[in-house]
Design a protein around this motif. Structure first.
Motif, mmCIF file in Angstrom:
data_model
loop_
_atom_site.group_PDB
_atom_site.id
_atom_site.type_symbol
_atom_site.label_atom_id
_atom_site.label_comp_id
_atom_site.label_asym_id
_atom_site.label_seq_id
_atom_site.Cartn_x
_atom_site.Cartn_y
_atom_site.Cartn_z
ATOM 1 N N CYS A 87 0.849 -1.187 0.000
ATOM 2 C CA CYS A 87 0.000 0.000 0.000
ATOM 3 C C CYS A 87 0.885 1.238 0.000
ATOM 4 C CB CYS A 87 -0.923 0.004 1.216
ATOM 5 S SG CYS A 87 -1.975 1.473 1.333
ATOM 6 N N GLU A 88 0.793 2.033 -1.040
ATOM 7 C CA GLU A 88 1.468 3.321 -1.110
ATOM 8 C C GLU A 88 0.402 4.389 -1.302
ATOM 9 O OE1 GLU A 88 5.036 3.777 -3.516
ATOM 10 O OE2 GLU A 88 5.085 1.607 -3.836
ATOM 11 N N SER A 95 1.106 10.929 -7.026
ATOM 12 C CA SER A 95 1.561 9.557 -7.301
ATOM 13 C C SER A 95 1.980 9.437 -8.759
ATOM 14 C CB SER A 95 0.451 8.552 -6.978
ATOM 15 O OG SER A 95 -0.748 8.877 -7.654
ATOM 16 N N GLN A 99 4.663 4.340 -8.890
ATOM 17 C CA GLN A 99 3.847 3.893 -7.763
ATOM 18 C C GLN A 99 2.687 3.021 -8.242
ATOM 19 O OE1 GLN A 99 2.567 6.820 -4.800
ATOM 20 N NE2 GLN A 99 0.539 5.867 -4.763
ATOM 21 N N TRP A 100 2.039 3.454 -9.293
ATOM 22 C CA TRP A 100 0.918 2.671 -9.821
ATOM 23 C C TRP A 100 1.394 1.322 -10.326
ATOM 24 C CZ3 TRP A 100 -4.393 4.092 -10.391
ATOM 25 C CH2 TRP A 100 -4.706 5.330 -9.818
ATOM 26 N N ARG A 102 4.089 -0.418 -9.329
ATOM 27 C CA ARG A 102 4.470 -1.261 -8.188
ATOM 28 C C ARG A 102 3.228 -1.835 -7.507
ATOM 29 N NH1 ARG A 102 8.013 3.032 -7.487
ATOM 30 N NH2 ARG A 102 6.674 4.001 -5.895
ATOM 31 N N THR A 103 2.227 -0.996 -7.343
ATOM 32 C CA THR A 103 1.013 -1.425 -6.652
ATOM 33 C C THR A 103 0.281 -2.504 -7.434
ATOM 34 O OG1 THR A 103 0.790 0.765 -5.642
ATOM 35 C CG2 THR A 103 -1.170 -0.624 -5.675
ATOM 36 N N ASN A 107 -0.255 -6.285 -6.123
ATOM 37 C CA ASN A 107 -1.628 -6.538 -5.682
ATOM 38 C C ASN A 107 -2.504 -7.207 -6.728
ATOM 39 O OD1 ASN A 107 -0.753 -5.219 -3.415
ATOM 40 N ND2 ASN A 107 -2.042 -3.419 -3.658
ATOM 41 N N SER A 146 -4.237 4.715 -6.176
ATOM 42 C CA SER A 146 -3.558 3.561 -6.780
ATOM 43 C C SER A 146 -3.908 2.276 -6.035
ATOM 44 C CB SER A 146 -2.045 3.781 -6.807
ATOM 45 O OG SER A 146 -1.517 3.897 -5.490
ATOM 46 N N TYR A 147 -3.973 2.350 -4.708
ATOM 47 C CA TYR A 147 -4.292 1.162 -3.920
ATOM 48 C C TYR A 147 -5.722 0.714 -4.194
ATOM 49 C CZ TYR A 147 -4.926 -1.848 0.185
ATOM 50 O OH TYR A 147 -5.183 -2.910 1.024
ATOM 51 N N SER A 150 -6.127 -0.908 -7.565
ATOM 52 C CA SER A 150 -5.621 -2.285 -7.597
ATOM 53 C C SER A 150 -6.597 -3.244 -6.928
ATOM 54 C CB SER A 150 -4.244 -2.364 -6.920
ATOM 55 O OG SER A 150 -4.338 -2.267 -5.508
#
Length: 231
Positions: A87-88, A95, A99-100, A102-103, A107, A146-147, A150
């Protein structure tokens, strides 16, 4: 890795190094042979020592090659619990694409690839896939873009898998915020004071997962939503 004992059920739990994943492993240990997924050798080793018969399953879930090699040894799997994730936080403006990526890599893409690799083993057992989602998979709040995106995608994956694989059970679990090390990091990033009573106990969510897995075969627990009461 072949299960020759028709009585013993096998469960693979990702993210078992700590937090919710570790508690889910403890919950399932009474009636499952456990494969403990995670990266931290010392934490996995301690949990494996605590749960007789449990094995460490240290695999980089973001590597398709590593996943393919590790799953090739599993020909029957009763339960697959996807608890690993990241979770970022950050607004859409703050963001970046990294970041997107990686998430979604952790996930969504890792979950999809591991499930795909294990479908033959799950089909052989008439197995159960449990997706640890989030309240953020049902609604999106500012700073959680982003979290939440996902987790919305993870929910869609579960809905599609459930319809495509009628021989399996697929449960999406949507807990509110849980008292875990990840939660402490999130609260710190929010600049707030941490109060564990505001959050769900990991053992409570783990018990809900255990109840879903142990639901008699004539029922399909498709979705579980849990919210903290503050008590």
């Amino acid at each position: 890795m072949t299960s020759t004992d028709a009585v013993t059920r096998t469960a693979l739990v990702t993210g078992a190094s700590s937090g919710l994943g570790a508690d889910i492993a403890r919950e399932l240990a009474a009636d499952h042979r456990l494969l403990l997924g995670g990266r931290d050798a010392s934490q996995l080793g301690a949990l494996a020592a605590e749960l007789p018969g449990a094995e460490q399953w240290r695999v980089d879930l973001t590597s398709a090659t590593a996943v393919a090699e590790a799953t090739a040894r599993i020909d029957r799997l009763d339960v697959l619990v996807h608890s690993a994730g990241i979770c970022e936080l950050g607004s859409v403006d703050e963001s970046d694409a990294g970041q997107w990526r990686r998430t979604f890599e952790a996930n969504v893409f890792a979950v999809v690839e591991l499930t795909r690799a294990l479908l033959p083993a799950l089909r052989a057992a008439g197995g159960h896939v449990v997706l640890i989602n989030s309240g953020a998979g049902l609604r999106a709040n500012p700073g959680w873009g982003s979290y939440a995106a996902s987790k919305f995608a993870l929910r869609a994956f579960g809905d599609a898998l459930r319809q495509e694989e009628p021989g399996l059970r697929v449960t999406s679990v949507h807990p509110g915020r849980i008292d875990t090390p990840m939660q402490r990091a999130i609260v710190a990033s929010e600049g707030a004071t941490y109060n564990p009573r505001r959050f769900l106990a990991p053992a409570t969510v783990a018990r809900a997962v255990g109840n879903a897995v142990r639901t008699p075969a004539d029922a399909h627990p498709t979705e579980i939503v849990l919210r903290p009461t503050g008590r």
